[in-house]
Design an enzyme around this catalytic site. Structure first.
Site, PDB file in Angstrom:
ATOM      1  N   HIS A 222       0.880  -1.166   0.000  1.00  0.00           N
ATOM      2  CA  HIS A 222       0.000   0.000   0.000  1.00  0.00           C
ATOM      3  C   HIS A 222       0.919   1.217   0.000  1.00  0.00           C
ATOM      4  O   HIS A 222       1.863   1.286   0.777  1.00  0.00           O
ATOM      5  CB  HIS A 222      -0.896  -0.084   1.245  1.00  0.00           C
ATOM      6  CG  HIS A 222      -1.402   1.207   1.761  1.00  0.00           C
ATOM      7  ND1 HIS A 222      -2.031   2.129   0.976  1.00  0.00           N
ATOM      8  CD2 HIS A 222      -1.368   1.744   3.015  1.00  0.00           C
ATOM      9  CE1 HIS A 222      -2.367   3.177   1.723  1.00  0.00           C
ATOM     10  NE2 HIS A 222      -1.966   2.972   2.958  1.00  0.00           N
ATOM     11  N   TYR A 256      -5.954   9.209   1.487  1.00  0.00           N
ATOM     12  CA  TYR A 256      -6.037   9.837   2.807  1.00  0.00           C
ATOM     13  C   TYR A 256      -4.798  10.690   3.066  1.00  0.00           C
ATOM     14  O   TYR A 256      -3.764  10.505   2.397  1.00  0.00           O
ATOM     15  CB  TYR A 256      -6.249   8.793   3.915  1.00  0.00           C
ATOM     16  CG  TYR A 256      -5.112   7.819   4.114  1.00  0.00           C
ATOM     17  CD1 TYR A 256      -4.003   8.156   4.883  1.00  0.00           C
ATOM     18  CD2 TYR A 256      -5.152   6.544   3.553  1.00  0.00           C
ATOM     19  CE1 TYR A 256      -2.966   7.259   5.083  1.00  0.00           C
ATOM     20  CE2 TYR A 256      -4.121   5.640   3.738  1.00  0.00           C
ATOM     21  CZ  TYR A 256      -3.028   5.994   4.499  1.00  0.00           C
ATOM     22  OH  TYR A 256      -1.994   5.121   4.684  1.00  0.00           O
ATOM     23  N   ASP A 548     -26.962 -20.053  18.841  1.00  0.00           N
ATOM     24  CA  ASP A 548     -28.211 -20.762  19.141  1.00  0.00           C
ATOM     25  C   ASP A 548     -28.298 -21.991  18.251  1.00  0.00           C
ATOM     26  O   ASP A 548     -27.770 -21.995  17.135  1.00  0.00           O
ATOM     27  CB  ASP A 548     -29.448 -19.863  19.013  1.00  0.00           C
ATOM     28  CG  ASP A 548     -29.707 -19.393  17.602  1.00  0.00           C
ATOM     29  OD1 ASP A 548     -28.758 -19.341  16.787  1.00  0.00           O
ATOM     30  OD2 ASP A 548     -30.871 -19.061  17.295  1.00  0.00           O
TER      31      ASP A 548
HETATM   32  P1  FAD Z   1       3.700  -5.504  12.974  1.00  0.00           P
HETATM   33  O1  FAD Z   1       3.962  -4.140  13.374  1.00  0.00           O
HETATM   34  O2  FAD Z   1       4.104  -5.905  11.596  1.00  0.00           O
HETATM   35  O3  FAD Z   1       4.409  -6.419  14.019  1.00  0.00           O
HETATM   36  C1  FAD Z   1       4.602  -7.805  13.834  1.00  0.00           C
HETATM   37  C2  FAD Z   1       5.913  -8.159  14.446  1.00  0.00           C
HETATM   38  O4  FAD Z   1       6.074  -9.573  14.418  1.00  0.00           O
HETATM   39  C3  FAD Z   1       7.078  -7.573  13.679  1.00  0.00           C
HETATM   40  O5  FAD Z   1       7.793  -6.720  14.524  1.00  0.00           O
HETATM   41  C4  FAD Z   1       7.870  -8.776  13.254  1.00  0.00           C
HETATM   42  O6  FAD Z   1       9.259  -8.566  13.271  1.00  0.00           O
HETATM   43  C5  FAD Z   1       7.430  -9.847  14.238  1.00  0.00           C
HETATM   44  N1  FAD Z   1       7.568 -11.197  13.711  1.00  0.00           N
HETATM   45  C6  FAD Z   1       7.007 -11.702  12.584  1.00  0.00           C
HETATM   46  N2  FAD Z   1       7.358 -12.991  12.427  1.00  0.00           N
HETATM   47  C7  FAD Z   1       8.143 -13.308  13.470  1.00  0.00           C
HETATM   48  C8  FAD Z   1       8.829 -14.496  13.854  1.00  0.00           C
HETATM   49  N3  FAD Z   1       8.789 -15.610  13.136  1.00  0.00           N
HETATM   50  N4  FAD Z   1       9.560 -14.455  14.983  1.00  0.00           N
HETATM   51  C9  FAD Z   1       9.634 -13.336  15.734  1.00  0.00           C
HETATM   52  N5  FAD Z   1       9.014 -12.198  15.405  1.00  0.00           N
HETATM   53  C10 FAD Z   1       8.285 -12.183  14.292  1.00  0.00           C
HETATM   54  N6  FAD Z   1      -3.106   1.395  10.329  1.00  0.00           N
HETATM   55  C11 FAD Z   1      -3.833   2.340  10.923  1.00  0.00           C
HETATM   56  O7  FAD Z   1      -4.575   2.044  11.837  1.00  0.00           O
HETATM   57  N7  FAD Z   1      -3.794   3.623  10.515  1.00  0.00           N
HETATM   58  C12 FAD Z   1      -2.993   4.005   9.499  1.00  0.00           C
HETATM   59  O8  FAD Z   1      -2.959   5.176   9.135  1.00  0.00           O
HETATM   60  C13 FAD Z   1      -2.223   3.034   8.844  1.00  0.00           C
HETATM   61  N8  FAD Z   1      -1.470   3.360   7.797  1.00  0.00           N
HETATM   62  C14 FAD Z   1      -0.703   2.433   7.191  1.00  0.00           C
HETATM   63  C15 FAD Z   1       0.108   2.821   6.139  1.00  0.00           C
HETATM   64  C16 FAD Z   1       0.918   1.905   5.519  1.00  0.00           C
HETATM   65  C17 FAD Z   1       1.779   2.331   4.389  1.00  0.00           C
HETATM   66  C18 FAD Z   1       0.898   0.559   5.941  1.00  0.00           C
HETATM   67  C19 FAD Z   1       1.746  -0.457   5.287  1.00  0.00           C
HETATM   68  C20 FAD Z   1       0.080   0.171   6.986  1.00  0.00           C
HETATM   69  C21 FAD Z   1      -0.726   1.105   7.615  1.00  0.00           C
HETATM   70  N9  FAD Z   1      -1.562   0.753   8.672  1.00  0.00           N
HETATM   71  C22 FAD Z   1      -2.300   1.703   9.297  1.00  0.00           C
HETATM   72  C23 FAD Z   1      -1.679  -0.638   9.128  1.00  0.00           C
HETATM   73  C24 FAD Z   1      -0.829  -0.850  10.370  1.00  0.00           C
HETATM   74  O9  FAD Z   1       0.442  -0.369  10.148  1.00  0.00           O
HETATM   75  C25 FAD Z   1      -0.756  -2.321  10.733  1.00  0.00           C
HETATM   76  O10 FAD Z   1      -2.007  -2.909  10.623  1.00  0.00           O
HETATM   77  C26 FAD Z   1      -0.250  -2.514  12.159  1.00  0.00           C
HETATM   78  O11 FAD Z   1       0.927  -1.800  12.351  1.00  0.00           O
HETATM   79  C27 FAD Z   1      -0.023  -3.968  12.442  1.00  0.00           C
HETATM   80  O12 FAD Z   1       0.549  -4.116  13.713  1.00  0.00           O
HETATM   81  P2  FAD Z   1       1.073  -5.530  14.183  1.00  0.00           P
HETATM   82  O13 FAD Z   1       1.627  -5.372  15.535  1.00  0.00           O
HETATM   83  O14 FAD Z   1       0.031  -6.533  13.978  1.00  0.00           O
HETATM   84  O15 FAD Z   1       2.180  -5.924  13.113  1.00  0.00           O
END
Ligand code: FAD
Length: 825
Positions: A222, A256, A548
């Site tokens: 994105h 946005y 249910d």
């Molecule tokens: P992440 O932040 O990806 O964290 C997952 C973690 O798991 C990572 O740190 C990774 O290293 C770790 N991990 C993965 N696999 C392993 C493994 N095997 N072993 C150990 N660690 C592992 N959301 C909003 O609400 N508002 C916004 O304005 C918005 N804008 C966005 C803009 C962009 C360009 C993008 C790409 C996303 C945006 N989002 C936004 C979405 C949002 O960023 C994500 O949905 C959110 O940050 C996800 O958080 P998370 O903790 O689930 O994932």
């Protein structure tokens, strides 16, 4: 407390560690493959816009909690939320209408929003092009989450409370034994655990695969860009990231905006879907910078070209700036757009919280922490449950196809009945071919094609008695609707109709422990003799309605159950495994038999005549009374016949195996012609069930409601052993319930509503519509809503539909009583 390992220190993992530790859990380890100061997932670059209003009540409530929590999370006088407000603008008449609908949702869920005219939009956001904007929705409590800062504060706070953090440590395996997780494997050794929670964001599929759990998400790119300094913004904000203007959505063009000091950040969803293979991203480096972040892919400027032009039109001040930098960020999409939360159906102790936006992160974390510590989340998780998908929806091909559509539609105006474009004809009942020949209009749910109405019945419209003639509808409520449904309802009430119920969930519960299992988990008196049908509820530990069921006892140790979805299968199967392990001679097995069987609902005053032509068995009321079932034959086909009715007319559910379904349909069809039998679709079915007062789980009741509030107190057995949730219901009754599900009829007899609209008493929003349909028999639109217990029959309220108030009166419930039968169901 349990030993917990959380995989992922993004905004979701960090919030979860915090919510669990706040509830007194002490043995928590958070493992991330990236360094803890900037782990490199989606959170590391998220611009943090938090728009709270959403068609989903649960998601709105999650967002509201995220706002509250981030506001309260502060260090050095600075919190993690910049409450600049939010503005969604409309540049088309359709969007202007959509914003009215959105204002309605927000009001229903308790989030304050204001519909504003074009001039007010400019007051709130002076940079807007006044020639383009028609109006907007202003949400004063929206704003910007400082996600990366929040993660650091949460890590610091939870570390103090004893949570252990391991950075730069990839989880490479999930230990399991006897169907339970035992811990995680990392290059520096195994970490034993009772509970493992994957908060791995878009890496969820890979972590799931380590545990043998299918995770239906698709990582997708994105685009996000930052402009150069905008001269008109000079000196207005703190650099580099300060913001004062509301966050802005221009959904007509998938865009946005937010401020970054004197620059602008622009997010774009209008480009082609770009699926990403997370496994191919390689290892996260030991030091993550903006350039080496695994969640940031190289910018593809050609995809952004239309967005830049559109942005300069909307915000002319941008014409004095350029695109300075951009990237293709990765985030997760799912087949239905919802997050994935909860325990894996096939591995005990393995949980996920993935495909969660920053917006919903704290709310989801709180919900999961509540589930783990108390067994129940205060916000319903039905639309978020990891177990909500069937096996055919978990294949990579399905996930890719549907998640890409979800990306394309993310800012679109989507009608609640709009079916997906593809894949279609994925799941069809054995009656599909004759239905097609009758001109069925098919809509899609969970991959199933379901007939809404049949064009073949159009000819009935000319004979429709005046009382039954459908009213004119507005454009929105006439989408995915045909007046033919009125004719189908009429024939059901005056002759006979057959309904395809194949897509409804059917389970088989067998074994010497079957009665025990169902007595323990359901509210029904299911130990009655074979041949009885019992309507019962599945409650959570605190008395909330988790489903249910229609439970038919077929023989001593076999039950067939009409249930709601894969979540019921997961729950009952898990409990069956636990029971069988504890008492092997009381074993019990739960099987989803939906795909191998089919079902026809044959109902109407002449249904019996139709049945007599294909059966020699005694299906009269004494021969097979209401809420009784028997195995018999029809047209030479073995069937299970249940005397139950969703539509309020006499008749049966007729079940058989899929292979014989077509033969049975054809035989009933031929036998029915002399008696005026028609095939009728879901549109009529939905309306007739509403007249009959039948509640739909997930819509009219969820875990947020107890049986008394939902008007289902009759489904609670008074005697016998305890069932899950009974203890919590002690002292509660229909009299003590503070709100109750009530039936409303629209006073003008014609204004339709569709569901989720706010209900007002005077100026105060006092509830929201759960289900609604035109009540053909009563000749008025009907709607159900939870209203304060003191509201009584004859009181009037107002329903807000696209900004217009519609008067409605509280009726007695149900509005249509089944002839010849006086039981509640
Ligand atoms: P992440 O932040 O990806 O964290 C997952 C973690 O798991 C990572 O740190 C990774 O290293 C770790 N991990 C993965 N696999 C392993 C493994 N095997 N072993 C150990 N660690 C592992 N959301 C909003 O609400 N508002 C916004 O304005 C918005 N804008 C966005 C803009 C962009 C360009 C993008 C790409 C996303 C945006 N989002 C936004 C979405 C949002 O960023 C994500 O949905 C959110 O940050 C996800 O958080 P998370 O903790 O689930 O994932």
């Amino acid at each position: 407390s349990s030993r917990v390992v959380i995989i992922g220190a993004g905004i979701v993992g960090a919030n979860l560690a915090d919510e669990l530790s706040a509830r007194g859990w002490t043995d928590i380890t958070v493992v991330d493959q990236g360094p803890l100061d900037m782990a490199g997932g989606s959170t590391s670059h998220a611009p943090g816009l938090v728009f709270q209003s959403n068609a989903s009540k649960s998601l709105s409530l999650f967002a509201r909690y995220t706002v509250e929590k981030l506001k309260s999370l502060e260090r050095d006088g600075e919190s993690c939320f910049n409450q600049v407000g939010g503005l969604e603008v409309a540049t088309t008449p359709e969007r202007l209408e959509e914003l009215k609908r959105k204002h309605g949702f927000a009001t229903s869920w308790g989030i304050e929003t204001r519909l504003v005219g074009a001039d007010d939009c400019l007051d709130v956001y002076p940079l807007l092009n006044k020639d383009l904007v028609l109006g907007g929705l202003h949400i004063p409590s929206d704003g910007l989450a400082l996600a990366a800062r929040a993660v650091q504060l949460l890590i610091a706070r939870t570390r103090k409370a004893g949570v252990r953090y391991l950075g730069s440590t990839p989880v490479t395996g999930i230990g399991q034994a006897h169907g339970r997780v035992t811990g995680v494997v990392t290059p520096s050794g195994a970490i034993p655990a009772d509970i493992v929670i994957s908060c791995a964001g878009f890496w969820g599929v890979e972590v799931g695969a380590m545990a043998g759990v299918s995770i239906p998400l698709l990582p997708m790119a994105h685009q996000y860009v930052k402009t150069t300094a905008v001269p008109a913004q000079a000196g207005r904000n703190e650099l580099p990231n300060g913001a004062n203007l509301p966050i802005l959505r221009y959904q007509d063009q998938d865009l946005y905006y937010r401020e970054h000091g004197d620059r602008f950040g622009i997010g774009y969803y209008g480009h082609r879907p770009i699926a990403v293979d997370a496994a191919a991203l390689g290892q996260t480096p030991k030091v993550v910078s903006e350039d080496s972040m695994p969640s940031r892919l190289k910018f593809t400027p050609q995809d952004f070209e239309p967005a830049w032009k559109l942005s300069q039109e909307l915000l002319p001040a941008l014409q004095k700036s350029m695109v300075a930098e951009g990237f293709n960020g990765i985030l997760s999409f799912t087949p239905d757009g919802g997050p994935l939360v909860g325990q894996a159906p096939n591995l005990d102790g393995f949980f996920v919280a993935e495909a969660v936006w920053v917006t919903h992160s704290a709310g989801v974390a709180r919900a999961l922490a509540e589930i783990l510590t108390t067994g129940k989340s205060q916000v319903d998780l039905g639309g978020c449950d990891l177990s909500r998908f069937d096996p055919v929806q978990l294949t990579p091909a399905y996930v890719k196809e549907t998640s890409q559509q979800d990306f394309v539609e993310v800012y679109d105006i989507v009608h609640p009945f709009q079916p997906r474009d593809s894949p279609r004809n994925l799941r069809v009942s054995p009656f599909y071919e004759p239905q097609r020949q009758l001109g069925a209009c098919f809509l899609e749910t969970s991959g199933w094609e379901r007939a809404e109405w049949y064009e073949a019945n159009a000819e009935l419209l000319s004979n429709l008695p005046a009382k039954w003639r459908p009213v004119e509808r507005d454009t929105w409520s006439s989408r995915y609707y045909s007046p033919i449904a009125a004719a189908e309802a009429w024939k059901t009430r005056t002759a006979a109709a057959m309904y395809d119920l194949t897509a409804q969930r059917r389970l088989e519960v067998t074994g010497p422990g079957a009665v025990d299992l169902l007595m323990r988990l359901t509210t029904g008196a299911v130990s009655r003799p074979p041949g009885t049908v019992t309507y019962a509820l599945l409650l959570d530990s605190q008395g909330g309605i988790r489903s249910d069921l229609m439970i038919t006892r077929l023989d001593e140790r076999t039950f067939q159950i009409g249930a709601n979805g894969p979540m019921d299968v997961a729950y009952l199967a898990r409990e069956a495994r636990v029971q069988t392990a504890a008492a092997p001679n009381q074993y019990v097995q739960v099987r989803d038999i939906t795909s191998g069987t089919c079902c026809i609902g044959l109902w109407g005053p002449r249904a019996r005549d139709v049945a007599l032509a294909v059966s020699t068995d005694d299906l009269s009321t004494p021969g097979l009374p209401y809420m009784r079932a028997k195995r018999t034959t029809m047209a030479g086909i073995p069937v299970t016949v249940m005397n139950v009715s969703y539509v309020g007319e006499p008749g049966w559910e007729i079940h058989t195996t899929s292979d014989c379904g077509l033969y049975l349909w054809n035989a009933l069809w031929r036998a029915g012609q002399p008696h005026g039998l028609i095939a009728a679709g879901r549109s009529a079915f939905y309306a007739l069930r509403l007249e009959r007062g039948i509640r739909l789980w997930g819509v009219d009741m969820t875990t947020e409601h107890d049986p008394y509030e939902a008007g289902l107190g009759f489904a609670l057995r008074a005697t016998g052993d305890d069932y899950v949730g009974r203890h919590a219901l002690r002292g509660r009754s229909s009299e003590t319930a503070t709100r109750r599900l009530r039936c409303l009829a629209v006073d003008d007899g014609r204004s339709m509503v569709l569901g989720k609209e706010p209900v007002f008493a005077g100026d105060k929003a006092v509830g929201y519509v759960t289900s609604a349909a035109f009540g053909y028999t009563v000749g008025r639109p009907l709607a159900y809503a939870y209203l304060a217990a003191h509201v009584s029959e004859g009181d009037t309220v107002e329903i807000e539909y696209f900004g217009r108030r519609i008067r409605a009166t509280v009726l007695s419930d149900p509005t249509y009583n089944m002839p010849h039968v006086d039981q509640p169901r």
